[in-house]
Design an enzyme around this catalytic site. Structure first.
Site, PDB file in Angstrom:
ATOM      1  N   ASP A  73      -8.232   7.488  -1.036  1.00  0.00           N
ATOM      2  CA  ASP A  73      -7.953   6.896  -2.340  1.00  0.00           C
ATOM      3  C   ASP A  73      -7.762   5.387  -2.170  1.00  0.00           C
ATOM      4  OD1 ASP A  73      -6.865   6.360  -4.969  1.00  0.00           O
ATOM      5  OD2 ASP A  73      -6.228   8.441  -5.098  1.00  0.00           O
ATOM      6  N   ILE A  74      -6.776   4.832  -2.838  1.00  0.00           N
ATOM      7  CA  ILE A  74      -6.541   3.393  -2.744  1.00  0.00           C
ATOM      8  C   ILE A  74      -5.561   3.066  -1.623  1.00  0.00           C
ATOM      9  CG2 ILE A  74      -4.642   3.455  -4.444  1.00  0.00           C
ATOM     10  CD1 ILE A  74      -5.718   0.596  -5.299  1.00  0.00           C
ATOM     11  N   TYR A  76      -3.864  -0.694   0.586  1.00  0.00           N
ATOM     12  CA  TYR A  76      -3.708  -2.152   0.640  1.00  0.00           C
ATOM     13  C   TYR A  76      -3.897  -2.622   2.073  1.00  0.00           C
ATOM     14  CZ  TYR A  76      -1.273  -6.649   0.943  1.00  0.00           C
ATOM     15  OH  TYR A  76      -0.949  -7.959   1.199  1.00  0.00           O
ATOM     16  N   SER A 141      -2.359   4.359   7.745  1.00  0.00           N
ATOM     17  CA  SER A 141      -3.290   4.990   6.808  1.00  0.00           C
ATOM     18  C   SER A 141      -4.635   5.169   7.491  1.00  0.00           C
ATOM     19  CB  SER A 141      -3.453   4.127   5.556  1.00  0.00           C
ATOM     20  OG  SER A 141      -2.206   3.904   4.928  1.00  0.00           O
ATOM     21  N   GLY A 154     -11.574   3.067   9.468  1.00  0.00           N
ATOM     22  CA  GLY A 154     -10.622   3.374  10.528  1.00  0.00           C
ATOM     23  C   GLY A 154      -9.183   3.550  10.107  1.00  0.00           C
ATOM     24  N   VAL A 155      -8.281   2.851  10.822  1.00  0.00           N
ATOM     25  CA  VAL A 155      -6.839   3.078  10.704  1.00  0.00           C
ATOM     26  C   VAL A 155      -6.132   1.745  10.462  1.00  0.00           C
ATOM     27  CG1 VAL A 155      -4.774   3.997  11.835  1.00  0.00           C
ATOM     28  CG2 VAL A 155      -7.023   5.018  12.308  1.00  0.00           C
ATOM     29  N   CYS A 173      -2.892   6.089  -1.628  1.00  0.00           N
ATOM     30  CA  CYS A 173      -3.388   7.451  -1.382  1.00  0.00           C
ATOM     31  C   CYS A 173      -2.740   8.453  -2.343  1.00  0.00           C
ATOM     32  CB  CYS A 173      -3.164   7.863   0.066  1.00  0.00           C
ATOM     33  SG  CYS A 173      -4.083   6.845   1.237  1.00  0.00           S
TER      34      CYS A 173
END
EC number: 2.3.1.181
Length: 215
Positions: A73-74, A76, A141, A154-155, A173
């Site tokens: 999802d979204i 930052y 995330s 990625g992360v 998310c």
């Protein structure tokens, strides 16, 4: 998949998100053509909100976003966050093993956090979670994509309190912004720990400048 190519990692320092995405696409093409080995990009982005394939507009009604082809999802990205993009061949003995690859990446961050003294795990929701002051908090995330058999995206690991301000305007998310937290670690130390853990699975990674990799 085994390759004779050398594995590399790149540190772009502070870098624009869209320009970094273009670099990812170029490296994915090179990886698919076996011109490079597995490659990690480390970067800290200028403040930006990005959405994945499963984005729900109700989670980001008050911000401008960049649409991407990653999962999720979204989220930052901004100062105080170390983002790692994994351009990896996810095949094992010629068979695409996406779940194994994702588990490997998750374990890299879980082990990193455990080595720092945190109780870390995956949870019912995506990402890496730690127990902090008796509550579960999300400190990393995860949002990936696969092009044929090569991973990208990625992360994002939160490594400074500053980054938390960016989550206030959204439901990251789909979750309340209060679930987000950070670990207090220097950026270069976090990179060293990620490389140490990833090398246990995929072998040696050498640092290189981006220009040197594509030349």
């Amino acid at each position: 998949m085994m390759t004779s190519k050398i594995n590399y990692y790149i540190d772009l320092k502070r870098f624009d998100y869209k320009k970094c995405l273009d670099i990812q696409y170029r490296l994915v093409s090179m990886r698919k053509n076996d011109l490079i080995g597995n490659t990690i990009i480390f970067v800290e982005h200028d403040p930006v909100y990005t959405i994945g394939r499963k984005a729900d507009p109700r989670n980001y009604s008050n911000v401008n976003v960049i649409r991407t082809d990653r999962g999720g999802d979204i989220t930052y990205h901004g100062p105080g966050q170390l983002v790692s993009y994994f351009i990896f061949d996810v095949r094992i003995n010629g068979k695409k093993e996406v779940k194994t690859f994702l588990n490997n990446i998750e374990n890299v961050y879980i082990n990193l956090l455990k080595n720092l003294g945190y109780s870390a795990s995956t949870g019912d929701e995506p990402g890496i979670w730690i127990e902090k002051n008796g509550k579960l908090k999300k400190v990393a995330s995860i949002g990936m994509a696969i092009d044929d058999y090569v991973s990208y995206h990625g992360v994002a690991l939160n490594i400074n309190k500053e980054v938390l301000n960016g989550f206030i305007k959204i439901n990251p998310c789909g979750l309340p912004p209060a679930v987000m937290d950070y670990i207090d670690i220097k950026r270069d130390d976090a990179i060293d720990l990620i490389i140490r853990e990833i090398e246990k699975i995929y072998g040696k990674f050498n640092k290189i400048e981006y220009e040197g990799l594509i030349s």
